[in-house]
Enzyme design. Structure first.
Site, PDB file in Angstrom:
ATOM      1  N   ARG A  40      -5.022   3.533   1.058  1.00 25.58           N
ATOM      2  CA  ARG A  40      -5.232   4.985   1.007  1.00 25.58           C
ATOM      3  C   ARG A  40      -4.733   5.605  -0.310  1.00 25.58           C
ATOM      4  NH1 ARG A  40      -2.603   6.071   6.810  1.00 25.58           N
ATOM      5  NH2 ARG A  40      -1.890   3.940   6.449  1.00 25.58           N
ATOM      6  N   THR A  62       2.506  -5.314  10.472  1.00 24.03           N
ATOM      7  CA  THR A  62       3.943  -5.238  10.176  1.00 24.03           C
ATOM      8  C   THR A  62       4.759  -6.367  10.830  1.00 24.03           C
ATOM      9  OG1 THR A  62       3.936  -3.497  11.857  1.00 24.03           O
ATOM     10  CG2 THR A  62       4.178  -2.793   9.580  1.00 24.03           C
ATOM     11  N   GLU A  94       0.733   2.826  18.963  1.00 27.79           N
ATOM     12  CA  GLU A  94       0.111   3.237  17.708  1.00 27.79           C
ATOM     13  C   GLU A  94      -0.897   4.338  18.012  1.00 27.79           C
ATOM     14  OE1 GLU A  94       0.838   2.244  14.330  1.00 27.79           O
ATOM     15  OE2 GLU A  94       2.495   2.002  15.710  1.00 27.79           O
TER      16      GLU A  94
HETATM   17  C1  UD1 Z   1       3.670   2.127  10.679  1.00 23.34           C
HETATM   18  C2  UD1 Z   1       3.971   1.992  12.173  1.00 23.34           C
HETATM   19  C3  UD1 Z   1       3.856   3.347  12.845  1.00 23.34           C
HETATM   20  C4  UD1 Z   1       4.820   4.308  12.196  1.00 23.34           C
HETATM   21  C5  UD1 Z   1       4.596   4.354  10.678  1.00 23.34           C
HETATM   22  C6  UD1 Z   1       5.714   5.127  10.014  1.00 23.34           C
HETATM   23  C7  UD1 Z   1       3.267  -0.274  12.878  1.00 23.34           C
HETATM   24  C8  UD1 Z   1       2.236  -1.075  13.548  1.00 23.34           C
HETATM   25  N1  UD1 Z   1       3.040   1.036  12.773  1.00 23.34           N
HETATM   26  O1  UD1 Z   1       2.331   2.558  10.534  1.00 23.34           O
HETATM   27  O2  UD1 Z   1       4.162   3.246  14.230  1.00 23.34           O
HETATM   28  O3  UD1 Z   1       4.664   5.591  12.764  1.00 23.34           O
HETATM   29  O4  UD1 Z   1       4.592   3.050  10.103  1.00 23.34           O
HETATM   30  O5  UD1 Z   1       5.508   5.287   8.635  1.00 23.34           O
HETATM   31  O6  UD1 Z   1       4.266  -0.806  12.474  1.00 23.34           O
HETATM   32  N2  UD1 Z   1       3.153  -3.887   5.567  1.00 23.34           N
HETATM   33  C9  UD1 Z   1       3.225  -5.204   5.185  1.00 23.34           C
HETATM   34  N3  UD1 Z   1       2.309  -6.083   5.642  1.00 23.34           N
HETATM   35  C10 UD1 Z   1       1.294  -5.716   6.482  1.00 23.34           C
HETATM   36  C11 UD1 Z   1       1.224  -4.363   6.870  1.00 23.34           C
HETATM   37  C12 UD1 Z   1       2.168  -3.490   6.401  1.00 23.34           C
HETATM   38  O7  UD1 Z   1       4.123  -5.584   4.429  1.00 23.34           O
HETATM   39  O8  UD1 Z   1       0.512  -6.594   6.860  1.00 23.34           O
HETATM   40  C13 UD1 Z   1       4.177  -2.958   5.047  1.00 23.34           C
HETATM   41  C14 UD1 Z   1       3.582  -1.869   4.151  1.00 23.34           C
HETATM   42  O9  UD1 Z   1       3.672  -2.263   2.786  1.00 23.34           O
HETATM   43  C15 UD1 Z   1       4.481  -0.673   4.418  1.00 23.34           C
HETATM   44  C16 UD1 Z   1       4.939  -0.898   5.849  1.00 23.34           C
HETATM   45  O10 UD1 Z   1       4.731  -2.260   6.143  1.00 23.34           O
HETATM   46  O11 UD1 Z   1       5.618  -0.668   3.580  1.00 23.34           O
HETATM   47  C17 UD1 Z   1       4.189  -0.015   6.826  1.00 23.34           C
HETATM   48  O12 UD1 Z   1       2.808  -0.305   6.791  1.00 23.34           O
HETATM   49  P1  UD1 Z   1       1.703   0.810   6.929  1.00 23.34           P
HETATM   50  O13 UD1 Z   1       0.374   0.174   6.846  1.00 23.34           O
HETATM   51  O14 UD1 Z   1       1.993   1.946   6.036  1.00 23.34           O
HETATM   52  O15 UD1 Z   1       1.939   1.248   8.458  1.00 23.34           O
HETATM   53  P2  UD1 Z   1       1.535   2.621   9.117  1.00 23.34           P
HETATM   54  O16 UD1 Z   1       0.101   2.591   9.433  1.00 23.34           O
HETATM   55  O17 UD1 Z   1       2.054   3.719   8.270  1.00 23.34           O
HETATM   56 MG    MG Z   2       2.857   3.813   6.301  1.00 17.16          MG
END
Ligand code: UD1
Ligand code: MG
Length: 466
Positions: A32, A94, A171
């Site tokens: 995004r 995550t 979620e």
């Molecule tokens: C996540 C949470 C959501 C919360 C929000 C808060 C989950 C499933 N959801 O959503 O409940 O309200 O954060 O900001 O956890 N990342 C990785 N590898 C991946 C995916 C993500 O390292 O495969 C890291 C990203 O770099 C980031 C963090 O995890 O730093 C969060 O990932 P992001 O995709 O932003 O999650 P949200 O959709 O924001």
């Molecule tokens: Mg996020």
């Protein structure tokens, strides 16, 4: 691995020592952001987001710290060095990201804090509260950081049970209408009991709207196994996650407000605080006055009683006590302005030491130079420091006087107390107390102007009549 400081050792005397590991998730593509740069390297107050998280975490002096990055994110690894990174091969959510760190934490027994690289505003007090909550008597397997933002938007929702414990996290995409109406949101950060965490997280599947391994599922799994889960709430401003450029700007706004407030609390006057931009490490002394529209890039230190007039821009610069700066001054990296010196309007200083009491008041470029104490640099003086290939130094002695509109062609030295005549192009060293004049000599032709005007007027009359 960090070494435990004396403070930590004394703290350990009162609370039972329990090792702490931190995992920072930073592998997400940050789609995004629409950027070629990894999301966590985007800057807030002059420092990458991941740098803010590391700064907060390192205050806790963790025994282990792992940053999870995506493949090819060498620049993130470089930014977090010397902390180790683990690579999450594919961005599958995550929980999968946390698993990527397990290899480096094998055999770890203690508490594990999971943070997000895109949640840069979290304060160390909040992290401490989470660890404390993890260690409370009810011994929760998981502590989740919650918040109640004005607009809960697409955050995951925290569903509590009748006893106020955390029952599950849904979620947004998987939530029912009723669940979406819940105002308590998942801030993303979690504290785990390391003894139970590895097994719980390994059991997480990808049966959800995004077909991802959600870390948030850990809560339901823990509950099903009869373990407690808890929530620690923090102010939404602290838990704000950055997923887009608009959110990055929002985040910047929050940090700037904090930094302005801190500067004022420390004794600086900001005439119009909302217009001043700080960096995370800006240091201002007492009785500094900052006029509107001043920008502090990273690495700026300002002494006491300094006046920074409107529209000045400073980065990696040192400004000593009593300096007058601007308006419209630009201090670039390596500018070092001594006590009581004056740097005036449209003056650019780069990699140069301006010694105490010197004045560079108007329209000048001083680069790769020393300006001696009490020297006076006339309007429009330029140090010609670059020949198209190399940079060269200009050395101006104490008490020297450089006439206006002079070009000092480096490498060149102007001795103590020397005078350079206005409009000179100085290519050779000038001895102390000497006068250098390096310009075309002025000739006087008596009566020329009058004769010239008459001749031209006659030419014009002839032309218009003919
Ligand atoms: C996540 C949470 C959501 C919360 C929000 C808060 C989950 C499933 N959801 O959503 O409940 O309200 O954060 O900001 O956890 N990342 C990785 N590898 C991946 C995916 C993500 O390292 O495969 C890291 C990203 O770099 C980031 C963090 O995890 O730093 C969060 O990932 P992001 O995709 O932003 O999650 P949200 O959709 O924001
Ligand atoms: Mg996020």
């Amino acid at each position: 691995m960090t070494s435990k400081g004396l403070a930590a050792m004394t703290a350990a005397a009162s609370t039972p020592a329990r090792p702490l590991a931190c995992i920072i998730l930073a592998a997400g593509k940050g789609t995004r952001m629409k950027s070629d740069m990894p999301k966590v390297l985007h800057q807030v107050a002059g420092r990458p987001m991941i740098g803010h998280v590391l700064a907060a975490v390192s205050t806790l002096d963790p025994d282990q710290l792992v940053v999870v990055v995506g493949p090819g994110m060498e620049d993130v690894a470089l930014a977090v060095a010397p902390y180790p990174t683990a690579v999450q091969e594919r961005q599958r959510g995550t929980a999968d990201a946390v698993r990527a760190a397990f290899g480096l934490l094998e055999g770890f027994k203690g508490d594990v804090l999971v943070l997000y690289g895109d949640t840069p505003l979290v304060g160390v007090e909040t992290l401490r509260a989470m660890i404390q909550a993890r260690r409370q008597a009810s011994d929760p397997a998981v502590v989740v950081l919650g918040m109640r933002p004005d607009d809960p938007g697409a955050y995951g929702r925290l569903i509590l049970n009748a006893r106020g414990g955390l029952e599950k996290i849904v979620e947004y995409l998987d939530a029912s209408e009723q669940e979406r109406a819940v105002g308590l949101c998942n801030g993303g950060l979690m504290a785990f009991d390391g003894a139970r965490m590895f097994d719980l997280i390994n059991r997480i599947g990808d049966d959800n709207a995004k077909k991802e391994f959600y870390l948030t599922d850990v809560v339901q799994l823990a509950r099903a196994a009869g373990m407690n889960c808890a929530v620690v709430e923090a102010a939404p401003a602290e838990v704000m996650g950055v997923n887009s450029r608009a959110e990055l700007a929002e985040c910047e706004k929050i940090v700037q407000r904090r930094l302005r407030r801190a500067a004022m609390d420390d004794g600086a006057t900001l005439i119009d605080p909302d217009t001043v931009t700080f960096s995370f490490d800006t240091k201002l002394g007492r009785d500094v006055v900052v006029e509107p529209y001043v920008v502090f890039g990273p690495g700026v230190r300002v002494g006491d009683r300094v006046n920074i007039k409107a529209f000045s821009h400073l980065e990696q610069a040192t400004v000593s006590d009593g300096v007058q700066l601007g308006p419209y001054a630009r201090l670039r990296p390596g500018a070092d302005v001594g006590t009581d010196a004056h740097i005036g309007n449209f003056v650019e200083i780069k990699n140069a030491r301006v010694e105490p009491g010197a004045k560079v008041n108007h329209l000048s470029y001083i680069g790769d130079a020393r300006v001696g104490a009490r020297a006076n640099i006339g309007a429009g003086t330029i140090t010609c420091n670059y020949d198209g290939f190399f940079k060269h130094r200009t050395d101006i002695g104490a008490g020297a006087f450089i006439g206006s509109n002079s070009a000092l062609v480096a490498p060149v030295r102007i001795g103590d107390g020397a005078i350079v005549a206005a409009g000179s192009v100085v290519t050779k060293d000038v001895d102390p107390n000497a006068l250098a004049v390096a310009r075309g000599q002025q000739k006087a032709v008596d009566g020329f102007a009058e004769k010239f005007r008459k001749q031209k007027a006659a030419e014009k009359a002839k032309k218009t009549n003919g």
